[in-house]
Design an enzyme around this catalytic site. Structure first.
Site, short mmCIF file in Angstrom:
data_model
loop_
_atom_site.label_atom_id
_atom_site.label_comp_id
_atom_site.label_asym_id
_atom_site.label_seq_id
_atom_site.Cartn_x
_atom_site.Cartn_y
_atom_site.Cartn_z
N SER B 243 46.90 66.01 53.67
CA SER B 243 46.99 64.61 54.07
C SER B 243 45.58 64.06 54.30
CB SER B 243 47.88 64.50 55.32
OG SER B 243 48.19 63.16 55.59
N ASP B 462 56.80 63.04 47.74
CA ASP B 462 55.87 62.37 48.67
C ASP B 462 55.68 60.91 48.23
OD1 ASP B 462 53.71 61.53 50.24
OD2 ASP B 462 52.57 63.39 49.98
N HIS B 506 56.00 63.87 52.18
CA HIS B 506 54.64 64.12 52.62
C HIS B 506 54.58 65.27 53.63
CE1 HIS B 506 50.46 63.25 53.18
NE2 HIS B 506 50.61 63.06 54.47
#
Lengths: 525, 525
Positions: B243, B462, B506
């Site tokens: 991330s 994601d 995600h």
């Protein structure tokens, strides 16, 4: 009571006027002084020498505060706003004064609702284009998206462009040479139809959040009454809609399968999915957290314009985004020469800020909440529709028996305390419905109109009503046609606009006359 | 000043304690009375007979109000909260007391920043696992996501599980038998490193929004100083992150190409795209609109917990959603037996409500704003990095010359008034950069480390850092390796987890030890 027909100024003009005043107000010296005292209040040092880095400016918050001040009925220091945007001597939102030129249908009979409440009587605002033929077989009912009015197209009583201006007219996709087209403001709305901003006849006060929870099927049941009672139309030539209008278009066919010939659903769905529920949830919670929302009872005070603005910004992300934004905005900042800040900075942020601000007084916040919730609740699956019908008929029977109504209203069915305890573990699903059962439920729900001519249009770049939801509608209807009616499913047409054709996501239905309007025209003729 | 090391209670326990108190508070009769008087204030009729339908309840708003009351320092009627969750006699948020067991690196030298500000000195909180070998060649720097602390893994000074607990340890993907692993709280954070909640040494007050705007590259420049000065590590064996940590991982390599051997970026990107900017924009604006945010100067009053909760709910949609939610929540309501309302109702809504509430006091709101903004500004393209470096060096030179600093600080580079006029037409892009130029710019930006061993992992489900952004990193690095270094690009590995492997969007990087950890372990060994 809505005063829509009295005021002739357009909502665009009124919004522009307000924005102009806010801007000039912000430029006055007096506001700077005020801003400075606000800073002191917030314990912000004006002496940048005393801190390592200078304090940050928040022009976006200054603007919101200025707008709140201007909307305050107690603010007598800004006389201009009263005369310029409010000819009615009150701090009234723009939406209630700016729609005009529609007709009204009034139903004196109550409307019983899927989730147990009722409207003692109701009005529907509508506009019409083209001519109804003698056997009343050429009527098209056009359904709207969440916040649209009946003004789909300019007409003599309102010459401003409508939201589907280029789709309706002679030789256009909805051909006024051939068809009689009616568009309504939905029940729950604020552009002339009965909604939360309307007056409850029981006590002559605004309904506000005493308005009952609505479903999309409730909306179409009200519309069917309009078509039958106002126009004598027993059977629509077509039920047509996009977005929430697509939901309505299918719901109309499901509620009244014998009263519709053709159905068009554009970027709609047969049941809401969790991502779209989550995004609408965020919009509602943000709006309800604006202190000016006051649990819905804001009609005599400052409207929750900040919550509305933020809510619209979130919605706008779901309406567009995707590849169009990469090309339109990229990573460009609105002003690359100034230092980045926490107020809107990137081009895409200024776009969202602008969209949110523009909408913040154009629509009734309570209408947004109720209609958004109706979209969440939308599910044409058999089990859901059966349960809704059962509840509605029970309530109606109790009402008509004039017996025991009070108990029904105050019993558990009317409690809304469904938020779990603060300490709860996230609940597992209680209905362990399998994927197959869920698919079967939807198939059963859609089957009763799967013998009709249906056109389903989807857009690949749409993230709110994604392309797989369009396929879901089409595939279930085809399967229903084969299983229930013994057909070959060729009555169900499905068109998908790829990313090479449209990058405009969910909003494509408002923009693309060629690729949306083309298939619509072909299908209707 | 953060007091993290003094308090030993975990943030989870503190949050639970608060939630427990809120719940019991809500059950007391006194609150019901208060709620009733609030209703009167809002002009809500308690007499449901007078309206057509009963008024709606808002248990979710009651809970937020109760929490605000409990957090208010002026509220003397609820003594329990003070003793139970606040041993420091003040209404202080949970985050500043609950992280412990980390070490601190202190830099006495200033850190000059990409967007023109500076930190006169700074601290970095860090934790470590495994042993640094004698030639200091086995160090792995692990970067965190937006709101994570240095506590990636339990260790003697903090035995609670960390955020990558099952990825770090003997024979695990980050193998402590082989590697020396360091994880930090980023600059700008609130878990021990210098951030907006820290004290500005210039005037001994909280920085608040006098904290300078940060970039992801600023964060890694601070971390490099830690690795070099604290551990004598001149070259990392690997820079690893997911991330925002993936952004940092790449940025570290770009800033210090000679100081890193291997790079892993999981669900990161090489530059932010407009959808992710828009979603973070929405989170920031919602938070900044909470009246308790007070332009960042809330440290001595009630924290903006409502804005934080809403912000986290929006973020949570981007972290998960998609196919997992369809299976986990579907369209199920939390309590199908009660009437739907406007408070959380569907299972997916109660999940979001819970996630938001849990987070609302766990993290400093200003840290969220600054780090979220740094993510928006992330762009490893050559043009952006050159401009940032130029600005930083200019400021540094002015500072070191001790000349003209004040002008630099107050000049146009420090104005943050980039929000366009309220009446503006949405600006067209001024830089008419073509698609090809944009691609070339990114290629040029990444080329200087395209000779390194790089692993890029993406997840098809994601929506925040979509799979095409992972391909973008890998393809640009391969191209750079071929064009600049004459290689064949085989040093760049790309792994994509399809929807058949992970539906967790995600958040997959936090959950999937097998499919994320597996490739990581293989790549490092």
């Amino acid at each position: 009571m809505l005063r829509s027909s009295i005021y002739q100024s357009s909502r665009l003009e009124a919004t522009r006027a307000l924005n102009k005043i806010v801007s000039s107000y912000l430029q006055t010296a007096s506001y700077s002084t005020r801003s400075s005292s606000q800073r002191k209040l917030h314990n912000i040092s004006n002496d940048s020498v005393s801190s390592s880095n200078p304090a940050m400016d928040f022009p976006c918050l200054d603007k919101l505060q200025a707008k709140t001040d201007l909307l305050s009925s107690n603010n007598k220091t800004i006389p201009s706003i009263k005369s310029e945007i409010d000819t009615n001597q009150g701090p009234e939102p723009v939406y209630s004064r700016v729609q005009s030129g529609f007709q009204k249908y009034q139903s004196k009979d109550p409307l019983f609702l899927d989730y147990g409440g009722f409207l003692p009587k109701f009005e529907i605002a509508y506009e019409q284009w083209g001519e109804l033929n003698s056997d009343k077989s050429n009527a098209i009912l056009l359904h709207t998206g969440l916040s649209a009015s009946s003004h789909a197209k300019s007409q003599p009583d309102n010459t401003k462009p409508g939201w589907w201006e280029n789709f309706i007219g002679p030789d256009l996709p909805l051909d006024t040479n051939k068809y009689f087209i009616v568009c309504t403001n939905v029940i729950g709305g604020c552009y002339g139809s009965t909604g939360p901003s309307s007056i409850d006849p029981s006590d002559n006060k605004h309904y506000a959040t005493r308005f009952p929870i609505l479903s999309v099927n409730d909306m179409v049941r009200a519309q069917e009454r309009l078509m039958r009672e106002q126009f004598g139309v027993e059977k629509l030539y077509a039920s047509v809609g996009s977005s929430m209008g697509g939901m309505q278009s299918l719901a109309y066919a499901q509620e009244f399968p014998d009263s519709v010939e053709k159905i068009i659903s554009i970027s709609g769905c047969a049941r809401s999915h969790p991502y779209s529920i989550a995004m609408r949830h965020a919009q509602r919670q943000v709006l309800m957290s604006d202190p000016n929302w006051k649990r819905g009872f804001y009609y005599d005070s400052i409207p929750p314009h900040v919550g509305m603005k933020l809510s619209r910004e979130i919605a706008t992300v779901t309406y567009r985004s995707g590849p169009e934004w990469e090309i339109r905005f990229g990573r460009e900042r609105a002003n690359p020469d100034v230092k980045p800040g926490l107020c809107p900075d990137f081009l895409v942020e200024t776009y969202l800020d602008h969209q949110g601000n523009k909408f913040s007084l154009e629509y009734d916040p309570n209408s947004l909440l109720y209609i958004s919730k109706a979209m969440d609740l939308f599910d044409l699956g058999k089990a859901n529709r059966n349960a809704a019908e059962k509840k509605r008929l029970e309530f109606q029977k109790a009402f008509e028996d004039e017996s025991n109504l009070e108990i029904t209203s105050s019993g558990p069915a009317c409690s809304t305390s469904s938020v779990p305890d603060e300490n709860y573990k996230v609940k597992p699903r209680t209905k362990t419905i399998t994927w197959e059962e869920s698919e079967k439920d939807l198939l059963d729900g859609l089957s009763n109109f799967s013998n009709k001519e249906v056109l389903v249009i989807g857009v690949k770049s749409d993230i709110l009503f994604p392309h797989w939801q369009q396929l879901e509608i089409a595939n279930k209807l085809k399967e229903g046609n084969q299983k229930v009616f013994g057909g070959d499913g060729s009555n169900i047409k499905h068109v998908e606009l790829g990313e090479d054709i449209s990058m405009f996501g969910h909003d494509t239905f408002l923009l693309d006359v060629e690729n949306i309007g083309g298939p619509v025209k072909k299908f209707l003729n």
